[in-house]
Design a protein around this motif. Structure first.
Motif, PDB file in Angstrom:
ATOM      1  N   UNK A 148      52.816   0.017   3.525  1.00 17.81           N
ATOM      2  CA  UNK A 148      51.866   0.245   4.464  1.00 17.81           C
ATOM      3  C   UNK A 148      50.290  -0.062   3.964  1.00 17.81           C
ATOM      4  N   UNK A 149      49.935  -0.216   2.829  1.00 16.99           N
ATOM      5  CA  UNK A 149      48.649  -0.219   2.342  1.00 16.99           C
ATOM      6  C   UNK A 149      48.252  -1.882   1.959  1.00 16.99           C
ATOM      7  N   UNK A 150      49.271  -2.598   2.683  1.00 19.42           N
ATOM      8  CA  UNK A 150      49.031  -4.094   2.380  1.00 19.42           C
ATOM      9  C   UNK A 150      47.930  -4.648   2.577  1.00 19.42           C
ATOM     10  N   UNK A 151      47.062  -5.390   1.675  1.00 20.06           N
ATOM     11  CA  UNK A 151      45.767  -5.907   1.918  1.00 20.06           C
ATOM     12  C   UNK A 151      45.713  -7.022   3.173  1.00 20.06           C
ATOM     13  N   UNK A 152      46.729  -7.901   3.166  1.00 22.68           N
ATOM     14  CA  UNK A 152      46.882  -8.579   4.190  1.00 22.68           C
ATOM     15  C   UNK A 152      47.958  -9.086   4.388  1.00 22.68           C
ATOM     16  N   UNK A 153      48.742  -9.914   5.538  1.00 18.50           N
ATOM     17  CA  UNK A 153      49.937 -10.453   5.707  1.00 18.50           C
ATOM     18  C   UNK A 153      49.580 -11.582   6.973  1.00 18.50           C
ATOM     19  N   UNK A 154      50.238 -12.785   6.358  1.00 18.05           N
ATOM     20  CA  UNK A 154      50.451 -13.799   7.369  1.00 18.05           C
ATOM     21  C   UNK A 154      51.836 -14.277   7.834  1.00 18.05           C
TER      22      UNK A 154
ATOM     23  N   UNK B  16      46.955 -10.557   9.639  1.00 17.56           N
ATOM     24  CA  UNK B  16      45.821  -9.416   9.450  1.00 17.56           C
ATOM     25  C   UNK B  16      45.304  -9.474   7.936  1.00 17.56           C
ATOM     26  N   UNK B  17      44.258  -9.397   7.799  1.00 21.50           N
ATOM     27  CA  UNK B  17      43.323  -9.517   6.742  1.00 21.50           C
ATOM     28  C   UNK B  17      42.389  -8.277   6.554  1.00 21.50           C
ATOM     29  N   UNK B  18      42.633  -7.570   5.600  1.00 22.17           N
ATOM     30  CA  UNK B  18      41.540  -6.569   5.429  1.00 22.17           C
ATOM     31  C   UNK B  18      40.250  -6.705   4.518  1.00 22.17           C
ATOM     32  N   UNK B  19      38.955  -6.421   5.117  1.00 18.72           N
ATOM     33  CA  UNK B  19      37.935  -6.601   4.236  1.00 18.72           C
ATOM     34  C   UNK B  19      37.418  -7.875   4.640  1.00 18.72           C
ATOM     35  N   UNK B  20      36.613  -8.478   3.759  1.00 19.24           N
ATOM     36  CA  UNK B  20      36.004  -9.972   4.078  1.00 19.24           C
ATOM     37  C   UNK B  20      36.550 -10.967   3.158  1.00 19.24           C
ATOM     38  N   UNK B  21      37.917 -11.216   3.070  1.00 22.24           N
ATOM     39  CA  UNK B  21      38.465 -12.055   2.122  1.00 22.24           C
ATOM     40  C   UNK B  21      38.888 -13.363   2.985  1.00 22.24           C
ATOM     41  N   UNK B  22      38.693 -13.404   4.358  1.00 20.76           N
ATOM     42  CA  UNK B  22      38.854 -14.560   5.003  1.00 20.76           C
ATOM     43  C   UNK B  22      37.674 -15.361   5.351  1.00 20.76           C
TER      44      UNK B  22
ATOM     45  N   UNK C 273      35.123  -5.963   8.297  1.00 21.58           N
ATOM     46  CA  UNK C 273      35.751  -4.950   7.819  1.00 21.58           C
ATOM     47  C   UNK C 273      37.268  -5.447   7.805  1.00 21.58           C
ATOM     48  N   UNK C 274      37.720  -6.384   8.938  1.00 23.30           N
ATOM     49  CA  UNK C 274      38.850  -6.698   8.806  1.00 23.30           C
ATOM     50  C   UNK C 274      39.054  -8.056   9.818  1.00 23.30           C
ATOM     51  N   UNK C 275      40.076  -8.853   9.556  1.00 20.90           N
ATOM     52  CA  UNK C 275      40.422  -9.953  10.684  1.00 20.90           C
ATOM     53  C   UNK C 275      41.676 -10.118  11.126  1.00 20.90           C
ATOM     54  N   UNK C 276      41.956 -10.167  12.218  1.00 20.90           N
ATOM     55  CA  UNK C 276      43.092 -10.533  12.830  1.00 20.90           C
ATOM     56  C   UNK C 276      43.230 -11.742  13.535  1.00 20.90           C
ATOM     57  N   UNK C 277      44.273 -12.785  13.590  1.00 23.74           N
ATOM     58  CA  UNK C 277      44.384 -14.239  14.042  1.00 23.74           C
ATOM     59  C   UNK C 277      45.685 -14.186  14.618  1.00 23.74           C
ATOM     60  N   UNK C 278      45.778 -15.126  15.519  1.00 21.29           N
ATOM     61  CA  UNK C 278      47.077 -15.588  16.412  1.00 21.29           C
ATOM     62  C   UNK C 278      46.882 -17.100  16.466  1.00 21.29           C
ATOM     63  N   UNK C 279      47.864 -17.788  16.492  1.00 17.50           N
ATOM     64  CA  UNK C 279      47.946 -19.170  16.972  1.00 17.50           C
ATOM     65  C   UNK C 279      49.190 -19.464  17.130  1.00 17.50           C
ATOM     66  N   UNK C 280      49.310 -20.296  18.352  1.00 19.95           N
ATOM     67  CA  UNK C 280      50.227 -20.800  19.154  1.00 19.95           C
ATOM     68  C   UNK C 280      50.214 -22.183  20.081  1.00 19.95           C
ATOM     69  N   UNK C 281      51.044 -22.873  20.264  1.00 14.89           N
ATOM     70  CA  UNK C 281      51.099 -24.017  21.093  1.00 14.89           C
ATOM     71  C   UNK C 281      50.802 -23.345  22.609  1.00 14.89           C
ATOM     72  N   UNK C 282      49.977 -23.753  23.453  1.00 13.38           N
ATOM     73  CA  UNK C 282      49.931 -23.484  24.899  1.00 13.38           C
ATOM     74  C   UNK C 282      49.490 -24.551  25.603  1.00 13.38           C
TER      75      UNK C 282
END
Length: 466
Positions: free
Chosen positions: A11-17, A206-212, A225-234
């Motif tokens: 639950x408390x993961x700092x980030x995931x990709x 999802x990346x918590x804080x300013x580590x991105x 405070x946090x970063x979320x990102x998405x990428x895909x072919x369009x």
């Protein structure tokens, strides 16, 4: 059997990709986008062939069927943990082996989970690719990959392979999967929302804080405070969207940002040259410094006074600064255009005279040539604009007379029509010119970046590869 790769994520993961369908994504990008067709394809840079060549060699050395290894690239691959810095370049490489190399350099609580029906075969191939050796301790559920460059830890399960930067990372992933701790998908946070949306994207995170780290857009002191990102072919592009939860000191700061958003139509209608173009508010002097640092060593003594002078020019201008440059060049080739707040630029010209700048003229413009130990820089003053350029006046005016507007560029118009209507800053790289210079390949292609804010203060970055 693990039903969901996120079952390993606490639950408390700092980030995931998470990468989904990597091989299929590469094939779609190669076949449907000019950028990746030139970069990945055999008629261009040939990166796909080189990538699979490395995998074939590793599979041979590990005595693993390379077709299995290539198929494994289409399985879900997740990186999760805390205490590791990431950049946009790290993500857009779409390379799980590169991310594993980063794990070798950290001892933090970070792990990669890779779905597979033959985990030990995959482990042998990964070990060969990373030039590491497998060490098994009888009775231990978590074992080691060793090399002179570092140690990784792993668990090879029935339908997954987990590799971590330290033993605790792998142990935590296993305990979370076994239900000994609350999982991310059982929480109510933003990370869960991103995880649930990730099924529709080739890359999500999802990346918590300013580590991105994102070396694009306005240079600012905003707290992230946090970063979320998405990428895909369009369609014929790869589209990446990055949203950063930004902390402002007051609502006035948000409104100030929103007030400088515009369509950039005026700037795009002006003559342009080079393969790199960027527009941003001239009031953002730190952004100007960052941009100029790509071309000049501003920290060196000969540039410091000049950098301060250019900042003053920026402060006395209005609207958006325009920068045109050549990325493929042995010497700095860059031009900065400011729109004058006043036609009276005498105080700036007097400073250049005091520095001993050589003076000349072209029609109604005054030209000043300034030399230092490294470069010759020219300032061109007219009633409407002030121009800083590394180009000689003859070359500058020749390029200006032969140039077209950005809005007449086919690739720019294509990506611009797909993008945000308004933005604060945007940058365009004419990859047709870059590919032609580097590989001799001529194809309409572009990289387009936009930055803006929404009413809630979220900073939005949009990136398209065409």
């Amino acid at each position: 059997m693990a039903q969901e790769i996120f079952d390993f994520v606490p639950e408390d993961v700092g980030y995931f990709l998470i990468l989904r369908g990597l091989r299929s994504t590469m094939e779609a990008l190669r076949d449907n986008t000019n950028f990746f067709g030139a970069y990945l394809g055999d008629n261009g840079y040939g990166a796909e062939r080189a990538f699979y060549g490395i995998i074939d060699a590793a599979g041979y050395n590990a005595e693993v069927d390379t077709s299995f290894l290539k198929s494994a690239l289409n399985n879900d691959i997740l990186l999760a943990g805390e205490g590791i810095d990431l950049s946009l370049d790290d993500l857009l490489m779409f390379d799980p082996f590169y991310l594993l190399e980063k794990l070798k350099l950290t001892e933090n609580r970070v792990f990669m989970a890779w779905r597979t029906d033959s985990s030990f075969e995959l482990l042998k191939a990964v070990a060969a690719l990373l030039d590491m050796s497998i060490f098994v301790q009888p009775g231990e559920s978590v074992n080691e990959l060793r090399s002179n460059a570092g140690t990784l830890f792993y668990n090879a399960g029935d339908d997954y392979l987990i590799i971590g930067g330290n033993k605790d990372a792998v142990t935590l992933a296993l305990k979370t999967y076994e239900g000994e701790g609350k999982r991310l998908l059982e929480s109510n946070g933003k990370g869960r929302e991103v995880a649930e949306m990730s099924y529709d994207y080739a890359l999500a995170g999802y990346i918590d804080g300013d580590r991105f780290h994102l070396d694009l857009g306005l240079e600012s002191t905003f707290s992230i405070e946090s970063t979320i990102l998405f990428a895909r072919p369009e369609g014929h592009t790869l589209t990446a969207t990055i949203v950063q939860d930004t902390v402002f000191l007051s609502s006035e700061d948000i409104q100030k940002m929103l007030s400088v958003t515009d369509t950039k139509e005026l700037e795009a209608s002006k003559e342009t040259f080079g393969d790199y173009t960027v527009f941003f508010p001239s009031s953002s002097v730190e952004t100007l410094r960052k941009e100029l640092a790509h071309w000049f060593e501003l920290d060196l003594e000969p540039y410091r006074e000049l950098a301060d002078f250019v900042v003053l020019l920026s402060k006395e201008s209005i609207g958006n600064a325009r920068i045109y440059g050549d990325l493929v060049s042995e010497t700095p080739r860059v031009t900065v255009v400011f729109t004058n707040k006043s036609s009276d630029t005498e105080k700036f010209e007097n400073s250049l005279k005091e520095w001993g700048a050589l003076q000349s003229a072209h029609k109604d413009s005054r030209i000043y040539e300034l030399e230092n130990d490294f470069d010759t820089i020219y300032f061109i003053f007219s009633n409407e604009t002030t121009v800083l350029t590394s180009l000689s006046p003859d070359e500058y005016y020749r390029l200006l007379s032969d140039s077209e507007s950005l809005s007449d560029n086919i690739s720019y118009e294509f990506v611009r029509n797909l993008g945000l209507e308004k933005d604060i800053a945007h940058a365009f790289i004419d990859m047709k010119k870059v590919f032609k210079s580097l590989m001799g390949v001529s194809v309409d292609s572009a990289l387009f970046y936009q930055q803006t804010f929404d009413e809630n203060g979220n900073m939005i970055h949009a990136l398209r590869f065409y």
